[in-house]
Design a protein around this motif. Structure first.
Motif, mmCIF file in Angstrom:
data_model
loop_
_atom_site.group_PDB
_atom_site.id
_atom_site.type_symbol
_atom_site.label_atom_id
_atom_site.label_comp_id
_atom_site.label_asym_id
_atom_site.label_seq_id
_atom_site.Cartn_x
_atom_site.Cartn_y
_atom_site.Cartn_z
ATOM 1 N N VAL A 47 24.239 48.197 9.418
ATOM 2 C CA VAL A 47 24.169 49.434 10.357
ATOM 3 C C VAL A 47 24.968 48.612 11.804
ATOM 4 O O VAL A 47 24.243 47.925 12.339
ATOM 5 C CB VAL A 47 22.943 49.876 10.726
ATOM 6 N N VAL A 48 26.067 49.464 12.076
ATOM 7 C CA VAL A 48 26.758 49.130 13.182
ATOM 8 C C VAL A 48 26.923 50.258 14.049
ATOM 9 O O VAL A 48 27.275 51.088 13.789
ATOM 10 C CB VAL A 48 28.229 48.681 12.640
ATOM 11 N N ILE A 49 26.450 50.035 15.390
ATOM 12 C CA ILE A 49 26.513 50.919 16.528
ATOM 13 C C ILE A 49 27.186 50.326 17.534
ATOM 14 O O ILE A 49 27.354 49.160 17.771
ATOM 15 C CB ILE A 49 25.010 51.482 16.572
ATOM 16 N N ALA A 50 27.438 51.130 18.683
ATOM 17 C CA ALA A 50 28.272 50.834 19.928
ATOM 18 C C ALA A 50 27.772 51.752 20.926
ATOM 19 O O ALA A 50 28.441 52.587 21.354
ATOM 20 C CB ALA A 50 29.770 50.967 19.905
ATOM 21 N N PRO A 51 26.401 51.736 20.953
ATOM 22 C CA PRO A 51 26.013 52.560 22.175
ATOM 23 C C PRO A 51 26.455 52.380 23.505
ATOM 24 O O PRO A 51 26.534 53.339 24.420
ATOM 25 C CB PRO A 51 24.298 52.482 21.981
ATOM 26 N N ASN A 52 26.804 51.209 24.070
ATOM 27 C CA ASN A 52 26.911 51.062 25.204
ATOM 28 C C ASN A 52 28.004 49.933 25.341
ATOM 29 O O ASN A 52 27.925 49.034 26.244
ATOM 30 C CB ASN A 52 25.540 50.457 26.108
ATOM 31 N N ILE A 53 28.998 50.059 24.770
ATOM 32 C CA ILE A 53 30.100 48.940 24.746
ATOM 33 C C ILE A 53 30.846 48.852 25.765
ATOM 34 O O ILE A 53 31.024 49.786 26.627
ATOM 35 C CB ILE A 53 31.032 49.458 23.643
ATOM 36 N N VAL A 54 31.097 47.848 26.344
ATOM 37 C CA VAL A 54 31.702 47.358 27.590
ATOM 38 C C VAL A 54 33.196 46.748 27.461
ATOM 39 O O VAL A 54 33.413 46.028 26.579
ATOM 40 C CB VAL A 54 30.963 46.472 28.565
ATOM 41 N N LYS A 55 34.293 47.457 27.940
ATOM 42 C CA LYS A 55 35.415 46.883 27.756
ATOM 43 C C LYS A 55 35.802 45.906 28.942
ATOM 44 O O LYS A 55 35.689 46.234 30.114
ATOM 45 C CB LYS A 55 36.582 47.907 27.890
ATOM 46 N N GLY A 56 36.231 44.630 28.716
ATOM 47 C CA GLY A 56 36.401 43.624 29.473
ATOM 48 C C GLY A 56 37.792 43.635 30.433
ATOM 49 O O GLY A 56 38.572 44.800 30.067
ATOM 50 N N PRO A 57 37.911 42.871 31.232
ATOM 51 C CA PRO A 57 39.028 42.930 32.167
ATOM 52 C C PRO A 57 40.240 42.651 31.422
ATOM 53 O O PRO A 57 40.485 41.976 30.684
ATOM 54 C CB PRO A 57 38.739 41.880 33.377
ATOM 55 N N ALA A 58 41.503 43.630 31.895
ATOM 56 C CA ALA A 58 42.744 43.369 31.315
ATOM 57 C C ALA A 58 42.441 43.616 29.890
ATOM 58 O O ALA A 58 43.659 42.881 28.859
ATOM 59 C CB ALA A 58 43.363 41.980 31.700
ATOM 60 N N SER A 59 42.042 44.482 29.260
ATOM 61 C CA SER A 59 42.068 44.599 27.887
ATOM 62 C C SER A 59 42.693 45.862 27.569
ATOM 63 O O SER A 59 42.819 46.993 28.323
ATOM 64 C CB SER A 59 40.560 44.904 27.613
ATOM 65 N N ARG A 60 43.122 45.918 26.142
ATOM 66 C CA ARG A 60 43.579 47.292 25.724
ATOM 67 C C ARG A 60 42.464 48.112 25.322
ATOM 68 O O ARG A 60 41.370 47.637 25.261
ATOM 69 C CB ARG A 60 44.343 46.903 24.055
ATOM 70 N N ASP A 61 42.763 49.409 25.309
ATOM 71 C CA ASP A 61 41.765 50.348 24.987
ATOM 72 C C ASP A 61 41.393 50.501 23.668
ATOM 73 O O ASP A 61 42.298 50.043 22.623
ATOM 74 C CB ASP A 61 42.090 51.743 25.549
ATOM 75 N N ALA A 62 40.164 50.704 23.004
ATOM 76 C CA ALA A 62 39.896 50.735 21.797
ATOM 77 C C ALA A 62 38.474 51.871 21.688
ATOM 78 O O ALA A 62 37.500 51.555 22.565
ATOM 79 C CB ALA A 62 39.576 49.769 20.808
ATOM 80 N N THR A 63 38.465 52.810 20.725
ATOM 81 C CA THR A 63 37.467 53.616 20.811
ATOM 82 C C THR A 63 35.926 52.948 20.178
ATOM 83 O O THR A 63 36.270 52.230 19.359
ATOM 84 C CB THR A 63 37.670 55.034 19.890
ATOM 85 N N ASP A 64 34.923 53.706 20.249
ATOM 86 C CA ASP A 64 33.784 53.075 19.601
ATOM 87 C C ASP A 64 34.065 53.153 18.211
ATOM 88 O O ASP A 64 33.461 52.385 17.383
ATOM 89 C CB ASP A 64 32.360 53.916 20.051
ATOM 90 N N GLU A 65 34.297 54.323 17.579
ATOM 91 C CA GLU A 65 34.522 54.616 16.239
ATOM 92 C C GLU A 65 35.545 53.481 15.783
ATOM 93 O O GLU A 65 35.301 52.915 14.448
ATOM 94 C CB GLU A 65 35.090 55.906 16.089
#
Length: 229
Positions: free
Chosen positions: A40-58
């Motif tokens: 079971v893989v979840i991403a309830p509070n994912i944090v994008k780090g500095p200078a990162s490309r975007d990616a959705t939780d899904e």
């Protein structure tokens, strides 16, 4: 959650880790009695780090789930265990300046292992693990931001985090006896029978026949005498 920001920033400058996808080419060695039940893989509070490309939780859930299924479905032990994975943070490196600034991609997850038979957690507190991009001819100098697409970065990081999870599980197997300990799940290979010369085999057979005859004679019922008048 704020503590993930400095960690993600630090990880982007560290040396790269092992290549999880390449590790899949090695022979499968059992992890004790481990057999994957549910992941079971979840991403309830994912944090994008500095200078990162975007990616959705899904997108992250799909990438990590695929990597875990690919790595852990190979193990066919006698007991089911479940993996709970929470994606905490990531960095997907953008193009930098070769030899001056080549940011690294990184992924951080929390992992919990459950035993199916008892429903109990093997680790009461979730284990936090991290993975970095693996070195390659395309990323060694310019970094993955220039040498890979976002999807390639995510697939590589997911494969590496799955390898990090397996490495941690094997350590727990050795140190804490998880999954039945270091000898569980290892196939038992019978020792080859010792070859016996024909003459010795014949002598053994004759001796066995003689012993069997003596045993049978000893257990024969005695003759019954007629009852006295």
């Amino acid at each position: 959650m704020r503590r993930l920001f400095p960690l993600l920033a630090c990880l982007t400058f560290l040396a790269a880790c092992a290549d999880g996808a390449r590790q899949l080419n090695k022979p499968v060695e059992p992890i004790g009695d481990f057999k994957l039940g549910h992941a079971v893989v979840i991403a309830p509070n994912i944090v994008k780090g500095p200078a990162s490309r975007d990616a959705t939780d899904e997108e992250w859930i799909a990438a990590v789930d695929s990597a875990i299924e690919t790595r852990f479905r190979r193990y066919q032990g006698d007991r089911f265990f479940h993996l709970g994975v929470s994606i905490e943070g990531y960095v997907l490196a953008q193009p930098g300046i070769p030899l001056v600034f080549t940011p690294k991609s990184a992924l951080i997850v929390n992992v919990t292992v459950f035993e199916d038979a008892t429903g109990q957690k093997l680790n009461e507190e979730a284990m936090q693990l991290s993975a970095l991009e693996a070195p390659s001819k395309d990323t060694f100098i310019v970094g993955s931001g220039l040498g890979q697409t976002k999807e390639e970065q995510m697939a590589a990081l997911s494969a590496n985090i799955a390898l990090s999870i397996e490495t941690w599980m094997r350590k727990q197997q050795r140190d804490a006896g998880w999954f039945g300990g270091p000898d569980a799940g290892v196939p038992i290979v019978p020792e080859p029978a010792e070859e016996v010369a024909p003459e010795a085999a014949a002598e053994t057979a004759d001796a066995d026949t003689g012993e069997a005859a003596e045993v049978m004679a000893a257990v024969e019922e005695p003759e019954l005498s007629a009852p006295a008048n």
